[in-house]
Design a protein around this motif. Sequence first.
Motif, PDB file in Angstrom:
ATOM      1  N   VAL A  92     -10.161 -12.835  -9.838  1.00 29.57           N
ATOM      2  CA  VAL A  92      -9.707 -14.227  -9.790  1.00 29.57           C
ATOM      3  C   VAL A  92      -8.437 -14.422 -10.608  1.00 29.57           C
ATOM      4  N   LEU A  93      -8.360 -13.818 -11.794  1.00 31.64           N
ATOM      5  CA  LEU A  93      -7.170 -13.963 -12.637  1.00 31.64           C
ATOM      6  C   LEU A  93      -5.944 -13.320 -11.996  1.00 31.64           C
ATOM      7  N   LEU A  94      -6.140 -12.230 -11.269  1.00 35.04           N
ATOM      8  CA  LEU A  94      -5.027 -11.618 -10.536  1.00 35.04           C
ATOM      9  C   LEU A  94      -4.510 -12.566  -9.453  1.00 35.04           C
ATOM     10  N   LEU A  95      -5.435 -13.224  -8.760  1.00 26.79           N
ATOM     11  CA  LEU A  95      -5.046 -14.186  -7.725  1.00 26.79           C
ATOM     12  C   LEU A  95      -4.267 -15.353  -8.336  1.00 26.79           C
ATOM     13  N   ILE A  96      -4.738 -15.852  -9.478  1.00 35.56           N
ATOM     14  CA  ILE A  96      -4.051 -16.960 -10.140  1.00 35.56           C
ATOM     15  C   ILE A  96      -2.661 -16.528 -10.609  1.00 35.56           C
ATOM     16  N   ALA A 124      -4.213 -20.780  -0.772  1.00 32.84           N
ATOM     17  CA  ALA A 124      -3.133 -21.505  -1.443  1.00 32.84           C
ATOM     18  C   ALA A 124      -1.854 -20.669  -1.491  1.00 32.84           C
ATOM     19  N   ILE A 125      -2.006 -19.372  -1.728  1.00 36.82           N
ATOM     20  CA  ILE A 125      -0.847 -18.478  -1.763  1.00 36.82           C
ATOM     21  C   ILE A 125      -0.242 -18.319  -0.378  1.00 36.82           C
ATOM     22  N   SER A 126      -1.093 -18.114   0.621  1.00 36.23           N
ATOM     23  CA  SER A 126      -0.593 -17.896   1.980  1.00 36.23           C
ATOM     24  C   SER A 126       0.122 -19.128   2.530  1.00 36.23           C
ATOM     25  N   LEU A 127      -0.336 -20.322   2.157  1.00 37.26           N
ATOM     26  CA  LEU A 127       0.309 -21.546   2.632  1.00 37.26           C
ATOM     27  C   LEU A 127       1.724 -21.687   2.076  1.00 37.26           C
ATOM     28  N   LEU A 128       1.983 -21.056   0.935  1.00 41.90           N
ATOM     29  CA  LEU A 128       3.332 -21.086   0.361  1.00 41.90           C
ATOM     30  C   LEU A 128       4.274 -20.117   1.074  1.00 41.90           C
ATOM     31  N   VAL A 158       0.912 -18.171  -9.492  1.00 39.11           N
ATOM     32  CA  VAL A 158       1.897 -18.675 -10.456  1.00 39.11           C
ATOM     33  C   VAL A 158       3.251 -18.012 -10.232  1.00 39.11           C
ATOM     34  N   LEU A 159       3.249 -16.702  -9.986  1.00 38.72           N
ATOM     35  CA  LEU A 159       4.511 -15.984  -9.759  1.00 38.72           C
ATOM     36  C   LEU A 159       5.214 -16.476  -8.513  1.00 38.72           C
ATOM     37  N   ILE A 160       4.454 -16.713  -7.443  1.00 38.84           N
ATOM     38  CA  ILE A 160       5.071 -17.197  -6.200  1.00 38.84           C
ATOM     39  C   ILE A 160       5.587 -18.611  -6.348  1.00 38.84           C
ATOM     40  N   LEU A 161       4.818 -19.456  -7.041  1.00 37.92           N
ATOM     41  CA  LEU A 161       5.293 -20.816  -7.299  1.00 37.92           C
ATOM     42  C   LEU A 161       6.582 -20.797  -8.130  1.00 37.92           C
ATOM     43  N   ALA A 162       6.632 -19.940  -9.133  1.00 38.97           N
ATOM     44  CA  ALA A 162       7.828 -19.834  -9.968  1.00 38.97           C
ATOM     45  C   ALA A 162       9.000 -19.311  -9.156  1.00 38.97           C
ATOM     46  N   GLY A 163       8.720 -18.339  -8.289  1.00 36.15           N
ATOM     47  CA  GLY A 163       9.785 -17.790  -7.455  1.00 36.15           C
ATOM     48  C   GLY A 163      10.347 -18.795  -6.468  1.00 36.15           C
ATOM     49  N   LYS A 164       9.465 -19.570  -5.849  1.00 33.05           N
ATOM     50  CA  LYS A 164       9.925 -20.575  -4.890  1.00 33.05           C
ATOM     51  C   LYS A 164      10.701 -21.674  -5.592  1.00 33.05           C
TER      52      LYS A 164
END
Length: 267
Positions: free
Chosen positions: A248-252, A205-209, A256-262
């Motif tokens: 898992v919490l680090l991944l989440i 999910a992170i890489s697709l962003l 969240v940080l990348i979504l907020a940044g984008k």
Amino acid sequence: MDILFSGFFQRALAGGLLIGITAPLMGVFLVLRRLSMIGDTLAHVTLAGVAVGFLTGFYPLGAGLIFAVAASFAIERLRKAYKTYAELSIAVIMSGGVALASLFFTLGKGYNADVISYLFGSIYTLDTTDLLVVGIVTIAVVSVIAVFFKEFFLLSFEEDAASVSGLPVKMLNMLITILTALVISTAIKIVGSLLVSALLTIPVAISLLLARSFKTSVILSVVIAEIAVVAGLVIAGIWNLAPGATIVLLLIALLVLILAGKKGFSV
């Protein structure tokens, strides 16, 4: 800090790094095919196999692996029977896996503490045999993906086109499902059956962003998973936290940080 140099932590780190390669590798193809929930399904079936292993004295991870592979065949058979409602196969097998795990829990009350450790992961208890199994599965997964990368790519984006072009779609579908079963059955002792699907999907999910191509997405998902595994184990080791949950919490948090940044960049 001494824990970071202990033998059990080094084994945990080695096992985590290996799963950090295979889980997102398979996760990319599962996410693109909208089969993300297959991780939870096979994890529950694997847990039932682990319970049988404890009951019979058989190597628990080996029993879980056998159950997971058998479930992968069942999923593919059901997908063929319900082509229009393919997700039913996942729901049916998941229900069966939960039911079997619950049944074996009640039969083996003396082993419940050991089985429950597979629910949340017990990466610090990895032994040489566990690492050998994880290593073999890693080699198998990476080798198969390297050989069939183009075929898996086409199958993930357009299964009908893959079939028309002459690719053995049934064989490739089965291969992906079996590889997923192998990865999940070896990963549940590391992150636990309740969290294993997170390692399959969140790095993807992170890489697709972030990625602009499929290959970049594959590479980036592995890199992200490896960073989370190393950082999660170090943090958990120093502050005495649950390692699987920390990873898992680090991944989440990263997602969240990348979504907020984008979102900030798009404003």
